[in-house]
Design a protein around this motif. Structure first.
Motif, short mmCIF file in Angstrom:
data_model
loop_
_atom_site.label_atom_id
_atom_site.label_comp_id
_atom_site.label_asym_id
_atom_site.label_seq_id
_atom_site.Cartn_x
_atom_site.Cartn_y
_atom_site.Cartn_z
N GLY A 111 -22.26 -10.41 55.13
CA GLY A 111 -20.91 -10.53 55.67
C GLY A 111 -20.88 -11.74 56.58
N GLY A 112 -19.72 -12.03 57.14
CA GLY A 112 -19.64 -13.16 58.05
C GLY A 112 -18.27 -13.34 58.65
N ILE A 113 -18.21 -14.19 59.66
CA ILE A 113 -16.95 -14.53 60.32
C ILE A 113 -16.51 -15.89 59.79
N LEU A 114 -15.27 -15.97 59.33
CA LEU A 114 -14.69 -17.23 58.90
C LEU A 114 -13.77 -17.74 60.01
N TYR A 115 -14.05 -18.96 60.47
CA TYR A 115 -13.21 -19.64 61.47
C TYR A 115 -12.49 -20.76 60.72
N PRO A 116 -11.32 -20.53 60.13
CA PRO A 116 -10.68 -21.55 59.31
C PRO A 116 -10.22 -22.79 60.07
N LYS A 117 -10.00 -22.68 61.37
CA LYS A 117 -9.53 -23.83 62.16
C LYS A 117 -10.67 -24.68 62.70
#
Length: 147
Positions: free
Chosen positions: A57-63
């Motif tokens: 899993g993971g955290i997406l930081y699109p900015k």
């Protein structure tokens, strides 16, 4: 300033199953307190971002963005020099002082003023050792410098 800035996003991945719970909690806090666009991606969701099943899993930081730090530092130095600043490289911070909202570098190994308008170090809200580490070898601006 030519520093190869680009906004391409960032992924923080859970490489072990034991990382999932902590990263999910971190994703929720970041979304709530800092960036509502941050999102948790399950292992299945990650297949759209990364061609691998290695992560859980993971955290997406699109900015999130990146830039070439060397080009950025040189650009800031050139702009400061154009505006009359004197720059001394490899000049370690040897003392700090507390200011109302953090710390400020107070003394450098070679203490010389040669600029028409001296540039003081930025204020760090981090611990004193971090302030010294971040300012070692440079004298960053305490206010924006117009290029």
């Amino acid at each position: 300033m030519a520093c190869d800035f680009r906004r391409g996003g960032k992924l923080k991945l859970a490489s072990k199953p034991s990382h999932v719970g902590k990263l999910q909690a971190m994703a929720e806090e970041i979304r709530r307190e800092v960036d509502p666009s941050a999102e948790w991606l399950t292992r299945e969701d990650l297949r759209n971002e990364v061609v691998s099943d290695a992560s859980h899993g993971g955290i997406l930081y699109p900015k999130s963005a990146m830039m070439h730090m060397g080009r950025y530092a040189n650009g800031v130095a050139q702009a400061a020099h154009r505006h009359g600043a004197a720059i001394w490289e490899r000049n370690a911070v040897t003392a700090r002082e507390r200011v109302p909202n953090g710390w400020r570098a107070a003394r450098w190994a070679t203490w010389r003023w040669g600029a028409r308008t001296p540039i003081r170090s930025t204020v760090s809200r981090g611990p004193p050792s971090r302030c010294i580490q971040e300012t070692r070898g440079s004298c960053p601006s305490s206010a924006p410098i117009a290029a």
